[in-house]
Design an enzyme around this catalytic site. Structure first.
Site: not given
Length: 332
Positions: A43, A259
């Site tokens: 991110k 993830s």
């Protein structure tokens, strides 16, 4: 290398060959280690891109506060960017996120506003929108869920790095589904280079607890999501993804988060049916922000993925695709 600020270290993450969690020795699998970014998450790429473009367009003005709903990853990236560029940051997130994510944001000086855990990310998004509407001059909200710079960040950096680092010799790419910016950007770029590259989306099952990922059947439809850019969807069970993350840590020495486990589980399910090929699987973050979660609880009776006990068990994985298994793609 030397950089003027920490922001210069975002991107250019390594590709590392996986040697022990790949079920088919004839398939070469590389992990794109996004945990090498400053905050430990992919991110960081979109945080920097969204803020720089907002500054250039005049949408973000000096003195404003950056406001964003997130499960944590984008928030930490924005907090770092805010520090360097001089903007206060306020993050709205569900109470369900890990303790480490909250503490890390606070350590970076961000204000954290929590919403009802039962409402998930949807509740955080609604609260952030309310704040922005109430105080439009105070807040600038990048809105990663609909901001096209999310996708463009990966089109121009992540995908280009994959293409260049593999010398274009990549047959399959696997990404986990979050905001969809990663997989949309990567697929757009790579398919322009070679339409035969097979793009696989690892999507969590309904009711999952993998922070940062989305099941599109129960989450809001994302503005930047285009299903035609995905060749195959693999739905993974939560406990299987978490167990795979543990085994990546234990057997590859890579500090992968949940993830990453989901992405690897999907990659393994595809790899085991192939004759040969080269695959890149994106590992979005590191495991340190999950220390207080189930990922680090003792699991004495959990089947071992490396022995095939998990990969072939419906208890541990639900492998579903939109089409029959395709043959290995041929070069242009």
């Amino acid at each position: 290398m030397m950089y003027d600020t920490i922001l210069g270290t975002i991107g250019h993450t390594p590709l590392v060959r996986l040697n022990k969690v790949v079920p088919n020795p004839k398939v070469t699998v590389y992990a794109k280690l996004e945990g090498a970014n400053p905050s430990g998450s992919i991110k960081d790429r979109i945080a920097l891109r969204m803020i720089e473009r907002a500054e250039a367009s005049g949408e973000l003005r000096p003195g404003q506060t950056i406001l964003e709903p997130t499960s944590g990853g984008a928030g930490t990236g924005l907090a770092i960017v805010g520090i360097v560029k001089g903007y206060p940051v306020e993050i709205v997130m569900s109470e369900a996120v890990s303790t480490e994510r909250k503490k890390l944001l606070e350590a970076y000086g961000a204000k954290v506003t929590l919403t009802d855990r039962a409402l998930g990310t949807k509740g955080a998004r609604e609260r952030a929108q309310q704040l922005r509407q109430q105080f439009p001059d105070k807040y600038f909200m990048p809105n990663q869920f609909s901001n096209m710079e999310n996708q463009r960040a990966h089109y121009e950096t992540t995908a280009r790095e994959i293409w260049e680092d593999t010398d274009g010799k990549v047959d399959y790419v696997v990404c986990a589904m979050g905001t969809s910016g990663t997989i949309m950007g990567i697929s757009s770029f790579l398919k322009e280079k070679n339409p035969n590259i097979h793009v696989v989306c690892a999507q969590p099952e309904r009711g999952h607890y993998i922070q940062g990922l989305k099941n599109l059947n129960e989450a809001l439809v994302l503005d930047i999501y285009k299903p035609e850019l995905i060749d195959e969807v693999v739905v993974v069970e939560t406990e299987a993804a978490v167990q795979m993350a543990r085994e990546i840590v234990q057997h590859e020495g890579i500090p992968a988060g949940m993830s990453s486990g989901a992405a690897m589980l999907a990659a393994a399910s595809v790899a085991q049916r192939l004759v040969e090929g080269t695959m890149v699987v994106v590992f979005p973050d590191r495991c340190e922000t999950y220390l207080s979660t189930k990922m680090f609880e003792p699991q004495p009776n959990v089947p071992c993925m490396l022995k095939g006990e998990g990969l072939h068990s419906t208890t541990y994985a639900q492998f579903r695709s939109r089409a029959p298994p395709p043959p290995p793609p041929q070069g242009p």
